[in-house]
Design a protein around this motif. Structure first.
Motif, PDB file in Angstrom:
ATOM      1  N   THR A  94      11.257  24.738  -1.293  1.00  0.00           N
ATOM      2  CA  THR A  94       9.915  24.231  -1.043  1.00  0.00           C
ATOM      3  C   THR A  94       9.977  22.723  -0.856  1.00  0.00           C
ATOM      4  OG1 THR A  94       7.679  24.066  -1.938  1.00  0.00           O
ATOM      5  CG2 THR A  94       9.485  23.971  -3.509  1.00  0.00           C
ATOM      6  N   LEU A  95       8.922  22.172  -0.236  1.00  0.00           N
ATOM      7  CA  LEU A  95       8.780  20.733  -0.074  1.00  0.00           C
ATOM      8  C   LEU A  95       7.724  20.157  -1.000  1.00  0.00           C
ATOM      9  CD1 LEU A  95       8.931  20.352   3.823  1.00  0.00           C
ATOM     10  CD2 LEU A  95      10.761  19.991   2.187  1.00  0.00           C
ATOM     11  N   THR A  96       7.044  20.998  -1.763  1.00  0.00           N
ATOM     12  CA  THR A  96       6.033  20.508  -2.696  1.00  0.00           C
ATOM     13  C   THR A  96       6.708  19.936  -3.931  1.00  0.00           C
ATOM     14  OG1 THR A  96       5.832  22.649  -3.794  1.00  0.00           O
ATOM     15  CG2 THR A  96       4.432  22.262  -1.881  1.00  0.00           C
ATOM     16  N   THR A  97       6.181  18.821  -4.416  1.00  0.00           N
ATOM     17  CA  THR A  97       6.780  18.199  -5.595  1.00  0.00           C
ATOM     18  C   THR A  97       6.600  19.065  -6.847  1.00  0.00           C
ATOM     19  OG1 THR A  97       4.728  16.933  -5.848  1.00  0.00           O
ATOM     20  CG2 THR A  97       6.566  15.853  -4.732  1.00  0.00           C
TER      21      THR A  97
ATOM     22  N   LEU B 251       8.364  15.158   2.465  1.00  0.00           N
ATOM     23  CA  LEU B 251       8.406  14.329   3.670  1.00  0.00           C
ATOM     24  C   LEU B 251       7.444  13.160   3.572  1.00  0.00           C
ATOM     25  CD1 LEU B 251       8.580  17.102   6.429  1.00  0.00           C
ATOM     26  CD2 LEU B 251      10.446  15.914   5.267  1.00  0.00           C
ATOM     27  N   MET B 252       6.343  13.357   2.861  1.00  0.00           N
ATOM     28  CA  MET B 252       5.393  12.261   2.675  1.00  0.00           C
ATOM     29  C   MET B 252       6.024  11.121   1.877  1.00  0.00           C
ATOM     30  SD  MET B 252       3.092  11.022   0.164  1.00  0.00           S
ATOM     31  CE  MET B 252       1.597  10.067   0.162  1.00  0.00           C
ATOM     32  N   VAL B 253       6.870  11.480   0.900  1.00  0.00           N
ATOM     33  CA  VAL B 253       7.573  10.454   0.120  1.00  0.00           C
ATOM     34  C   VAL B 253       8.479   9.627   1.028  1.00  0.00           C
ATOM     35  CG1 VAL B 253       9.290  10.100  -1.693  1.00  0.00           C
ATOM     36  CG2 VAL B 253       7.440  11.744  -2.027  1.00  0.00           C
ATOM     37  N   LEU B 254       9.220  10.298   1.903  1.00  0.00           N
ATOM     38  CA  LEU B 254      10.110   9.584   2.828  1.00  0.00           C
ATOM     39  C   LEU B 254       9.313   8.729   3.812  1.00  0.00           C
ATOM     40  CD1 LEU B 254      12.710  12.390   3.587  1.00  0.00           C
ATOM     41  CD2 LEU B 254      13.082  10.332   2.243  1.00  0.00           C
ATOM     42  N   ALA B 255       8.200   9.259   4.313  1.00  0.00           N
ATOM     43  CA  ALA B 255       7.391   8.506   5.275  1.00  0.00           C
ATOM     44  C   ALA B 255       6.815   7.245   4.638  1.00  0.00           C
ATOM     45  CB  ALA B 255       6.271   9.390   5.813  1.00  0.00           C
ATOM     46  N   ALA B 256       6.323   7.361   3.404  1.00  0.00           N
ATOM     47  CA  ALA B 256       5.769   6.188   2.728  1.00  0.00           C
ATOM     48  C   ALA B 256       6.854   5.153   2.441  1.00  0.00           C
ATOM     49  CB  ALA B 256       5.088   6.617   1.427  1.00  0.00           C
TER      50      ALA B 256
ATOM     51  N   THR C 278       8.012   3.650  -8.142  1.00  0.00           N
ATOM     52  CA  THR C 278       7.857   4.857  -7.332  1.00  0.00           C
ATOM     53  C   THR C 278       9.182   5.589  -7.157  1.00  0.00           C
ATOM     54  OG1 THR C 278       6.001   3.853  -6.158  1.00  0.00           O
ATOM     55  CG2 THR C 278       7.085   5.733  -5.115  1.00  0.00           C
ATOM     56  N   VAL C 279      10.241   4.866  -6.784  1.00  0.00           N
ATOM     57  CA  VAL C 279      11.527   5.542  -6.568  1.00  0.00           C
ATOM     58  C   VAL C 279      12.089   6.084  -7.878  1.00  0.00           C
ATOM     59  CG1 VAL C 279      12.038   4.178  -4.509  1.00  0.00           C
ATOM     60  CG2 VAL C 279      12.826   3.367  -6.727  1.00  0.00           C
ATOM     61  N   ALA C 280      11.793   5.415  -9.006  1.00  0.00           N
ATOM     62  CA  ALA C 280      12.217   5.950 -10.297  1.00  0.00           C
ATOM     63  C   ALA C 280      11.482   7.249 -10.609  1.00  0.00           C
ATOM     64  CB  ALA C 280      11.976   4.924 -11.404  1.00  0.00           C
TER      65      ALA C 280
ATOM     66  N   VAL D 198       0.814  -1.230   0.000  1.00  0.00           N
ATOM     67  CA  VAL D 198       0.000   0.000   0.000  1.00  0.00           C
ATOM     68  C   VAL D 198       0.845   1.276   0.000  1.00  0.00           C
ATOM     69  CG1 VAL D 198      -1.647   1.335   1.358  1.00  0.00           C
ATOM     70  CG2 VAL D 198      -2.035  -1.097   0.972  1.00  0.00           C
ATOM     71  N   PRO D 199       1.897   1.422   0.843  1.00  0.00           N
ATOM     72  CA  PRO D 199       2.663   2.684   0.823  1.00  0.00           C
ATOM     73  C   PRO D 199       3.261   3.012  -0.534  1.00  0.00           C
ATOM     74  CG  PRO D 199       3.197   1.420   2.781  1.00  0.00           C
ATOM     75  CD  PRO D 199       2.385   0.527   1.902  1.00  0.00           C
ATOM     76  N   ALA D 200       3.628   1.991  -1.312  1.00  0.00           N
ATOM     77  CA  ALA D 200       4.194   2.262  -2.637  1.00  0.00           C
ATOM     78  C   ALA D 200       3.174   2.938  -3.540  1.00  0.00           C
ATOM     79  CB  ALA D 200       4.687   0.957  -3.263  1.00  0.00           C
ATOM     80  N   PHE D 201       1.912   2.530  -3.451  1.00  0.00           N
ATOM     81  CA  PHE D 201       0.866   3.184  -4.240  1.00  0.00           C
ATOM     82  C   PHE D 201       0.617   4.605  -3.753  1.00  0.00           C
ATOM     83  CE2 PHE D 201       0.025  -1.269  -5.119  1.00  0.00           C
ATOM     84  CZ  PHE D 201      -0.358  -1.251  -6.447  1.00  0.00           C
ATOM     85  N   MET D 202       0.722   4.829  -2.436  1.00  0.00           N
ATOM     86  CA  MET D 202       0.457   6.161  -1.884  1.00  0.00           C
ATOM     87  C   MET D 202       1.461   7.189  -2.388  1.00  0.00           C
ATOM     88  SD  MET D 202      -0.382   5.083   2.039  1.00  0.00           S
ATOM     89  CE  MET D 202      -0.140   6.775   2.555  1.00  0.00           C
ATOM     90  N   THR D 203       2.711   6.809  -2.505  1.00  0.00           N
ATOM     91  CA  THR D 203       3.750   7.768  -2.897  1.00  0.00           C
ATOM     92  C   THR D 203       3.483   8.355  -4.266  1.00  0.00           C
ATOM     93  OG1 THR D 203       5.337   6.502  -1.582  1.00  0.00           O
ATOM     94  CG2 THR D 203       6.229   8.070  -3.165  1.00  0.00           C
TER      95      THR D 203
END
Length: 456
Positions: free
Chosen positions: A200-203, A144-149, A274-276, A110-115
């Motif tokens: 900024t932290l926004t993607t 930070l959401m990317v790191l948390a997921a 996701t990481v790519a 699930v976290p991979a889909f969230m990112t």
């Protein structure tokens, strides 16, 4: 890293990045649903195509055709394997924690889909008369959401290994937890330089900050470290020590089969996607065309071209996964930990310190000579550190070679050097009633009774 490359971006970048969030949160429910479905379908198709590309490309590297039977040119082989795994009998070992055993594969996937929900694929487009960005959503703390997921995904691996009640699975889960701690720290540090430079932290704001130059060029050490850590995060070769078929059978997946094994397999490949995508967003300019193309073609970032540029960069990073897997052998676990703690993290600490100091000097309007002096000082420090580390490694290798030569010399002089791993002759035989033998240098004591011998 040069002072001119680290000059502040155009004024109002931070304000513009925060204002870009106003484009999100106003879409009708059906547009949000369409975006979510498209993301899910894209990830699933990428998993199927990546498995096929993994096998086909590595087959060509190893002078073999790869899958070529099921479907045209073997393109349906991945689909057939998924159906086969799903239809296998689903067994649950006796004595496992059923709740965690069943939930672990889902926690890993699930976290991979969230990112992917915060990854920008392109700028704003018009869908059925409605202008909306090609991104599901964005957050003020999306980085930070990317790191948390990414950190949450390892919980599924650890829980799967612990709930299986198997020593091999438990060791695989422990390896995964230690691996993610070391490589998560280095990955987070590689993002720090991006956050400082983009403001900024926004993607979406990070992508907009790379219109003129990609962060992979001006922040190359962070990009290089991220490429290493993203392979460690996804447990891919040469860093798949959590599975380690040679010593752990299958690692944390040893006791899993059928659909649960498929979920772990799906989580690994979705994590790769996701990481790519994160590497494209944070370091490769996102959906922007390469700067040389924009200089000669004004419409390179108009229409559907941005999504195409993003896809090309994404496919290039995915090919890197296959290339590394097919060319780099698996390393030892101690080498994996040493790389994370002794190389990647110290390098990132020095690099982030240098970026922070230079950014502070530039923002305060320091003379370019001062900024250049700081850059030169850090460069000298890095070169000296590399030279010292290289000398230390050479001395260690020389000491190991001398120790090995001494061992070989002693074994040649005495074939019994080091002994043989057998129990001593005077130890009691396990599982029998044969008494321990007396020492060979003294005659056995006479008791007048016959000892019962049943055999070993």
């Amino acid at each position: 890293m040069t002072p001119t490359a680290l000059e502040p971006a155009e004024g109002g970048l931070l304000l513009a990045a925060e204002e870009s969030l106003e484009a999100f949160g106003h879409d009708p429910w059906w547009v949000t649903l369409i975006k979510a479905v498209v993301i899910f379908v894209f990830l699933m198709v990428c998993v199927l195509m990546m498995i096929m590309a993994d096998r086909k490309v590595m087959g060509r590297m190893q002078m073999r055709p790869g899958p070529n039977r099921f479907g045209p040119w073997g393109l349906l082989q991945s689909l057939a394997d998924g159906v086969k795994l799903s239809l296998k009998e689903d067994l649950i070992p006796r004595g496992v924690d059923r709740t965690l055993y069943i939930a672990a594969p889902m926690i890993a996937a699930v976290p991979a889909f969230m990112t992917f929900s915060v990854i920008p694929i392109g700028p704003e487009v018009e869908i059925f008369g409605l202008v909306t960005p090609l991104q599901l959503t964005d957050l003020p703390v999306a980085g930070l959401m990317v790191l948390a997921a990414a950190a949450m995904g390892v919980y599924g691996i650890v829980l799967g290994g612990w709930a299986s009640q198997s020593p091999y699975a438990l060791l695989g889960g422990l390896r995964a937890s230690a691996q993610v701690i070391s490589y998560e720290i280095a990955m987070a540090m590689s993002f720090v330089a991006v956050f400082m430079y983009s403001g900024t932290l926004t993607t979406s704001g990070i992508v907009e900050a790379q219109q003129s130059v990609w962060f992979a060029l001006i922040l190359f050490p962070s990009f290089a470290v991220y490429l290493v850590t993203m392979i460690g995060e996804t447990n891919r070769l040469p860093f798949d020590l959590a599975e380690g078929e040679g010593e752990l059978v299958g690692g944390f997946m040893t006791e899993y089969g059928s659909m649960k094994y498929t979920m772990f397999f799906l989580a690994e490949y979705v994590n790769m996607v996701t990481v790519a995508a994160v590497s494209v967003t944070f370091f490769l300019g996102g959906y922007h065309a390469p700067p040389p193309i924009t200089m000669v073609w004004e419409g390179a970032n108009a229409g559907a071209w941005p999504a195409l540029w993003w896809l090309v960069k994404f496919m290039g990073v995915m090919f890197l996964f296959i290339w590394v897997r097919g060319t780099v052998p698996r390393i030892r676990y101690d080498q994996l930990m040493s790389l994370g703690w002794k190389v990647l993290i110290p390098v990132q600490l020095v690099w982030i310190t240098a970026v922070a100091i230079v950014r502070m000097l530039v923002n305060e309007g320091a003379h370019p000579a001062v900024t250049g002096g700081v850059v030169v000082a850090f460069s000298v420090l890095v070169i000296a550190s590399i030279y010292g580390w290289n000398r230390t490694v050479r001395r260690q290798r020389a000491a190991e070679a001398a120790e090995h030569a001494e061992e070989v010399r002693r074994m040649r002089e005495n074939p019994a050097y080091g002994g043989f791993p057998v129990p001593p002759a005077n130890a009691p035989h396990y599982g029998s009633s044969v008494p321990a033998e007396e020492p060979r240098n003294t005659p056995p004591a006479s008791t007048g009774k016959r000892e019962e011998v049943t055999g070993a």
